[in-house]
Design a protein around this motif. Sequence first.
Motif, PDB file in Angstrom:
ATOM      1  N   ALA A 186       0.839  -1.208   0.000  1.00 25.69           N
ATOM      2  CA  ALA A 186       0.000   0.000   0.000  1.00 25.69           C
ATOM      3  C   ALA A 186       0.875   1.260   0.000  1.00 25.69           C
ATOM      4  O   ALA A 186       0.557   2.256  -0.665  1.00 25.69           O
ATOM      5  CB  ALA A 186      -0.911  -0.007   1.230  1.00 25.69           C
ATOM      6  N   THR A 187       1.970   1.200   0.722  1.00 28.39           N
ATOM      7  CA  THR A 187       2.902   2.340   0.764  1.00 28.39           C
ATOM      8  C   THR A 187       3.433   2.642  -0.632  1.00 28.39           C
ATOM      9  O   THR A 187       3.469   3.799  -1.072  1.00 28.39           O
ATOM     10  CB  THR A 187       4.068   2.004   1.726  1.00 28.39           C
ATOM     11  N   ALA A 188       3.847   1.581  -1.335  1.00 33.49           N
ATOM     12  CA  ALA A 188       4.375   1.767  -2.692  1.00 33.49           C
ATOM     13  C   ALA A 188       3.299   2.322  -3.619  1.00 33.49           C
ATOM     14  O   ALA A 188       3.553   3.241  -4.414  1.00 33.49           O
ATOM     15  CB  ALA A 188       4.913   0.447  -3.223  1.00 33.49           C
ATOM     16  N   ASN A 189       2.069   1.787  -3.508  1.00 30.46           N
ATOM     17  CA  ASN A 189       0.966   2.289  -4.345  1.00 30.46           C
ATOM     18  C   ASN A 189       0.713   3.767  -4.072  1.00 30.46           C
ATOM     19  O   ASN A 189       0.538   4.567  -4.992  1.00 30.46           O
ATOM     20  CB  ASN A 189      -0.354   1.550  -4.033  1.00 30.46           C
ATOM     21  N   ALA A 190       0.669   4.110  -2.779  1.00 26.60           N
ATOM     22  CA  ALA A 190       0.396   5.507  -2.412  1.00 26.60           C
ATOM     23  C   ALA A 190       1.526   6.402  -2.912  1.00 26.60           C
ATOM     24  O   ALA A 190       1.286   7.508  -3.420  1.00 26.60           O
ATOM     25  CB  ALA A 190       0.241   5.622  -0.893  1.00 26.60           C
ATOM     26  N   GLN A 191       2.758   5.935  -2.795  1.00 25.72           N
ATOM     27  CA  GLN A 191       3.889   6.738  -3.264  1.00 25.72           C
ATOM     28  C   GLN A 191       3.811   6.953  -4.781  1.00 25.72           C
ATOM     29  O   GLN A 191       4.089   8.048  -5.283  1.00 25.72           O
ATOM     30  CB  GLN A 191       5.215   6.063  -2.893  1.00 25.72           C
ATOM     31  N   ALA A 192       3.400   5.897  -5.500  1.00 20.30           N
ATOM     32  CA  ALA A 192       3.296   6.024  -6.964  1.00 20.30           C
ATOM     33  C   ALA A 192       2.234   7.074  -7.331  1.00 20.30           C
ATOM     34  O   ALA A 192       2.396   7.831  -8.288  1.00 20.30           O
ATOM     35  CB  ALA A 192       2.955   4.670  -7.585  1.00 20.30           C
ATOM     36  N   GLN A 193       1.152   7.125  -6.529  1.00 24.69           N
ATOM     37  CA  GLN A 193       0.101   8.130  -6.806  1.00 24.69           C
ATOM     38  C   GLN A 193       0.533   9.545  -6.448  1.00 24.69           C
ATOM     39  O   GLN A 193       0.218  10.499  -7.139  1.00 24.69           O
ATOM     40  CB  GLN A 193      -1.152   7.833  -5.964  1.00 24.69           C
ATOM     41  N   LEU A 194       1.262   9.669  -5.330  1.00 28.38           N
ATOM     42  CA  LEU A 194       1.497  11.004  -4.755  1.00 28.38           C
ATOM     43  C   LEU A 194       2.862  11.596  -5.084  1.00 28.38           C
ATOM     44  O   LEU A 194       3.072  12.802  -4.917  1.00 28.38           O
ATOM     45  CB  LEU A 194       1.368  10.926  -3.217  1.00 28.38           C
ATOM     46  N   GLY A 195       3.831  10.738  -5.472  1.00 27.09           N
ATOM     47  CA  GLY A 195       5.207  11.230  -5.693  1.00 27.09           C
ATOM     48  C   GLY A 195       5.841  11.724  -4.404  1.00 27.09           C
ATOM     49  O   GLY A 195       6.596  12.703  -4.387  1.00 27.09           O
ATOM     50  N   CYS A 196       5.526  11.037  -3.286  1.00 29.16           N
ATOM     51  CA  CYS A 196       5.927  11.566  -1.978  1.00 29.16           C
ATOM     52  C   CYS A 196       7.095  10.789  -1.369  1.00 29.16           C
ATOM     53  O   CYS A 196       7.418   9.687  -1.792  1.00 29.16           O
ATOM     54  CB  CYS A 196       4.730  11.499  -1.025  1.00 29.16           C
ATOM     55  N   PRO A 197       7.734  11.351  -0.337  1.00 30.83           N
ATOM     56  CA  PRO A 197       8.799  10.639   0.371  1.00 30.83           C
ATOM     57  C   PRO A 197       8.255   9.492   1.222  1.00 30.83           C
ATOM     58  O   PRO A 197       7.149   9.600   1.774  1.00 30.83           O
ATOM     59  CB  PRO A 197       9.416  11.714   1.259  1.00 30.83           C
ATOM     60  N   VAL A 198       9.054   8.428   1.314  1.00 29.20           N
ATOM     61  CA  VAL A 198       8.705   7.258   2.135  1.00 29.20           C
ATOM     62  C   VAL A 198       9.879   6.961   3.062  1.00 29.20           C
ATOM     63  O   VAL A 198      11.040   7.151   2.684  1.00 29.20           O
ATOM     64  CB  VAL A 198       8.428   6.035   1.222  1.00 29.20           C
ATOM     65  N   THR A 347      10.849  16.716  -0.920  1.00 25.43           N
ATOM     66  CA  THR A 347      10.091  17.472  -1.930  1.00 25.43           C
ATOM     67  C   THR A 347       9.234  16.539  -2.770  1.00 25.43           C
ATOM     68  O   THR A 347       9.740  15.567  -3.356  1.00 25.43           O
ATOM     69  CB  THR A 347      11.066  18.263  -2.829  1.00 25.43           C
ATOM     70  N   PHE A 348       7.942  16.830  -2.849  1.00 23.67           N
ATOM     71  CA  PHE A 348       7.035  16.008  -3.661  1.00 23.67           C
ATOM     72  C   PHE A 348       7.399  16.134  -5.133  1.00 23.67           C
ATOM     73  O   PHE A 348       7.735  17.220  -5.602  1.00 23.67           O
ATOM     74  CB  PHE A 348       5.574  16.460  -3.454  1.00 23.67           C
ATOM     75  N   LYS A 349       7.297  15.020  -5.864  1.00 26.23           N
ATOM     76  CA  LYS A 349       7.612  15.049  -7.301  1.00 26.23           C
ATOM     77  C   LYS A 349       6.520  15.740  -8.103  1.00 26.23           C
ATOM     78  O   LYS A 349       5.368  15.717  -7.727  1.00 26.23           O
ATOM     79  CB  LYS A 349       7.751  13.610  -7.813  1.00 26.23           C
TER      80      LYS A 349
END
Length: 349
Positions: A186-198, A347-349
């Motif tokens: 879920a973390t990877a999916n959310a990161q792919a949607q948001l371009g956010c730091p993990v 920084t968000f992508k």
Amino acid sequence: MSALSGKVQTVLGLVDPDQLGRTMTHEHLVMGFECSYTPPPPGDEAVAENPFQMQHMHWLRQNPYSCRENLFLSQELSALRDELLAYRKAGGGTIVENTTTGIDRDLPALRQLAKETGVHIIAGAGYYIDSTHTEATRKMSVEKLTDSIVSEVLHGADGTDIRCGVIGEIGTCWPITESEKKVLRATANAQAQLGCPVIIHPGRDPAAPAEVVRILQESGGDINKTVMSHLDRTIFDEGELLEFANMGSYLEYDLFGTEMLNYPFNLKVDMPSDSQRVKTLAFLVKEGYEDKILVAHDIHTKNRLTKFGGHGYSHILKNIVPKMLTRGIAQHQVDKILIDNPKRWLTFK
Ligand SMILES: CC(=O)NCCS(=O)(=O)O
């Protein structure tokens, strides 16, 4: 392009990345760590009941998880305010607060601390390790978990409008449990949607960080925008460390200030000293990883606050940076570790 793109999200709203300054990328300010309570060594029960006295400070440093009262940073708001003011005075600008669901995240308290001190605070979305997952969390599908994480970043968490600016620390054990694997996907999916730091808390085994990275990659995670925390207690062999570094995540040494002999969560681990940590950073710099290193203290117990004789949140700025400079790490490399690398990651992508 989303409204978050090119920005950093703090508990007070979006900021320009250049405003962050020196950044500790893995701290806790308001949290509860009862999930890690460890009974005291036989014979030490009375000390554990009444620990906050001068003569017990060394015992607390050696046994921080064996005193329940020590596990509630959330009871120390006034001391935390003083810590953050001291951190600013020492040249600090930003703190990433990694408290996620399961260890008592308190977003209104973080917002209040940010307002009162002027320190940028970035809150974490998602879930800590398996033992803190509720039955409801365990039953959630990867899609539902993804939605909940995305919502914590886009709309706010814990019934507030306060938005998280990173996903993590996402907790994993070794071996990684099924529930933790779902949260990682879920973390990877959310990161792919948001371009956010993990940011990830790996299990206490040298193989754990690479296994987490593989799971994230399989689900479309962006490893270049992912931090692997706690490497100081996880990978000790230089060859294995370089092999892991080559996978592309940020490499975080975040237990500065923690020096203990018997690490209760894995008695096979020899917790390094701060001098050994600096030596490892110098090694990574020499090997060409200066753009990937991050540092912090991961304060999560009361005894590490200056109020109780601990090193506090300014220890790296006051004591570790001078040591780094005498051990082959140049000022511009220190600046990368404290300013440029955190800024790029956050920084968000
Ligand atoms: C809060 C937290 O998870 N800290 C990590 C402590 S550990 O000893 O590095 O696992």
